[in-house]
Structure formats: structure tokens, C-alpha cells
Write an enzyme that holds these catalytic residues in place. Structure first.
Site, PDB file in Angstrom:
ATOM      1  N   PRO A  91      -2.131   9.843   4.464  1.00 46.10           N
ATOM      2  CA  PRO A  91      -3.345  10.503   4.861  1.00 46.10           C
ATOM      3  C   PRO A  91      -3.346  12.184   4.851  1.00 46.10           C
ATOM      4  CG  PRO A  91      -3.586   8.541   5.878  1.00 46.10           C
ATOM      5  CD  PRO A  91      -2.390   8.625   5.498  1.00 46.10           C
ATOM      6  N   GLU A  92      -3.967  12.752   4.032  1.00 45.73           N
ATOM      7  CA  GLU A  92      -3.747  14.342   4.083  1.00 45.73           C
ATOM      8  C   GLU A  92      -4.934  14.851   4.746  1.00 45.73           C
ATOM      9  OE1 GLU A  92      -2.491  15.808   0.383  1.00 45.73           O
ATOM     10  OE2 GLU A  92      -0.762  14.382   0.375  1.00 45.73           O
ATOM     11  N   HIS A 136      -3.379  -6.968  11.617  1.00 47.38           N
ATOM     12  CA  HIS A 136      -3.106  -5.438  11.624  1.00 47.38           C
ATOM     13  C   HIS A 136      -4.071  -4.655  12.309  1.00 47.38           C
ATOM     14  CE1 HIS A 136       0.523  -6.413   9.049  1.00 47.38           C
ATOM     15  NE2 HIS A 136      -0.256  -6.546   8.184  1.00 47.38           N
ATOM     16  N   ARG A 139       1.522  -0.610   8.446  1.00 44.12           N
ATOM     17  CA  ARG A 139       3.052  -0.347   8.583  1.00 44.12           C
ATOM     18  C   ARG A 139       3.439   0.311  10.017  1.00 44.12           C
ATOM     19  NH1 ARG A 139       4.059   3.137   3.038  1.00 44.12           N
ATOM     20  NH2 ARG A 139       3.131   1.634   1.417  1.00 44.12           N
TER      21      ARG A 139
END
Length: 279
Positions: A2-3, A96, A115
Site C-alpha cells: 500500500p502506498e 490472518h 504476510r
């Protein structure tokens, strides 16, 4: 990863449901993410009211009423999603969903990170600015104070390609690979151009293009290429407006250009550009 637009979209989505609300329960379902989760995490945040949610670079800063800030980074696959009482009851926690916040009005926030490259750190408000995450960062590209002159000063003397310079968080923050490619196209600047030559009118054009691209993406809810979703579960759709990113071999969108978008690799990252329109 994500930016800036994706993180800003998450911030804006969380604010209406978290700011002014009290955290009545925190479920910590593992000991760590990229780094260990805060010691006595639940005890330190349960009962606290969220007073604000800010952003610095790609970090969320969740301010609590006791003078603490919860620093959150989404990593590569992190999501913060909202669930009302009915949704929370009908959707069991997944493997998760590592940290879960239950708010005093029945809403629930889940931090999901397949992740586990995200992080959560608790710091006193006065220690945040000097934290190792932030002390070397460049300016915020959407601030009014970020101008062509400011960018040119940060690029002065640098012989690295401008694309690489834009990805350096010490130059400015939050402009990742997608948005660097798109901004350089709008500014008509080659990604190979030496950074020190971007000054004057060129720097002004690039700053305007960076702000335009980032604001458009925020309006569109970010870019969903793999993992990003908005807190309400909606996908971003800025990817439908890409001019060059991931469009190698497709006609340049500039009218009468007649060229196709090219791809090259710079510092291990794919760069997309038009050799005719960008100089």
C-alpha cells in the site's frame, strides 16, 4: 505494498467509526507481526478513547486519550476492516485476523495481514516525531508547503535517475512505484532523467503531477492490484485510470503520439513510460 493513497483511504474510512469511540476490548491473536506487538497491549489500550487518526508517510497514527499513539503500518498485505455487530457475529475471525478492536458502539475493527509484514507500535505522543520510523523521512507531497522549489532543493546534486529519487523516502514520502510512473508521465519527464536536472519549471510540473495523481487515487479509493481494500470492504479503482503503469505494449494515451508504452527495469522495479512524450 500500500502506498500513500491506499493508507490515506484507510485513514478516512476509519475516522467516522473510531474517532470519539472507546476501545472496550482488544483481542491479540499472536505475539508479533513484523516486530513484536506492544507489551501488555490489551491492558494499555482497553478503555482508551480514540481522539484522532493521522497519517505520516505510509503509517497510520491512532491517537489515544491518555497521550499514547498507536503507530500502524500495513506492510504488504495488511488490511483494517470495519464490521458492525451483525457482520462481526456472522463472519468468524479468520486465521490472518491478528488484532481485533471492539468499540463501545458495537463496531469492530480487524487487522488482517496474511504476510505479517505490518506492524503495530505504541509510543508516547511526544516521542512519535523522533521515532526511528520518521526522523529521516522527507516532506509530505500533499502539503501546501511541498513546492517545486522544495523538490528541486532535495534533488540538487543527485545523479540518480529521477524515478529512483522519487522512490527514496528521504526525498519525499509515500510516492511508490505506481504513482512515480504515473506522475512522471503527466509531467512529461523521462524516468531516466538525472534527478539534479529536475528544477525550475520541470520541478513545478512534477510536483503538480504528483499532487494530481495522489489526489485522484485517494478519490478513487486507491489502487487494488492484489490486497488493498477500503475499511468497508470496497475495492479501490484508480487502476482503471492508469496511463502507463503495467501497460507495456499498449498505445500511449496521448493523442496522436503513435508510440506504445515501454517497460524498463530500474533498481529491480518495473518502470513504465512513453519514450516520445517523456524527455
Amino acid at each position: 505494498m500500500p502506498e500513500l493513497p491506499e493508507v490515506e483511504t484507510v485513514r478516512r474510512g476509519l475516522m467516522p467509526r473510531l474517532v470519539g469511540r472507546r476501545i472496550v476490548r482488544l483481542q491479540q491473536r499472536r505475539a508479533d507481526l513484523r516486530v513484536p506487538l506492544p507489551a501488555r497491549f490489551a491492558a494499555r489500550v482497553e478503555g482508551r478513547t480514540v481522539t484522532a487518526i493521522d497519517r505520516r508517510a505510509k503509517y497510520l497514527l491512532i491517537r489515544l486519550d491518555d497521550g499514547q499513539t498507536l503507530i500502524v503500518h500495513l506492510g504488504m498485505s495488511g488490511r483494517m476492516t470495519l464490521h458492525d455487530a451483525e457482520s462481526a457475529a456472522s463472519h468468524p475471525l479468520g486465521r490472518h485476523d491478528h488484532v481485533v478492536f471492539d468499540m463501545d458502539d458495537g463496531w469492530q475493527v480487524r487487522f488482517n495481514d496474511a504476510r505479517r509484514f505490518g506492524l503495530m507500535v505504541l509510543e508516547a505522543n511526544e516521542a512519535v516525531a523522533g521515532h526511528k520510523f520518521f526522523k529521516s523521512l522527507g516532506p509530505e507531497p500533499l502539503d501546501d508547503a511541498f513546492t517545486g522549489d522544495v523538490l528541486a532543493a532535495r534533488l540538487a546534486g543527485r545523479r540518480t535517475p529521477i524515478k529512483a529519487a522519487l522512490l527514496d523516502q528521504k526525498t519525499l514520502v509515500g510516492v511508490g512505484n505506481i504513482y512515480a510512473c504515473e506522475a512522471l508521465f503527466l509531467a512529461g519527464l523521462s524516468p531516466r532523467r538525472s534527478a539534479h536536472t529536475v528544477k525550475g519549471e520541470r520541478a513545478d510540473r512534477l510536483v503538480d503531477a504528483i499532487k494530481l495523481v495522489l489526489n485522484r487515487s485517494i478519490e478513487d479509493g486507491g489502487s487494488t492490484l492484489r490486497d488493498h481494500v477500503q475499511p468497508g470492504g470496497e475495492l479501490g479503482y484508480f487502476q482503471t485510470r492508469f496511463n502507463v503503469y503495467d501497460r507495456a505494449g499498449i498505445a500511449c494515451p496521448t493523442r496522436d503520439c503513435g508510440q506504445t508504452v515501454r517497460r524498463l527495469v530500474q533498481a529491480g522495479r518495473s518502470t513504465f513510460y512513453c519514450a516520445r512524450c517523456q524527455r
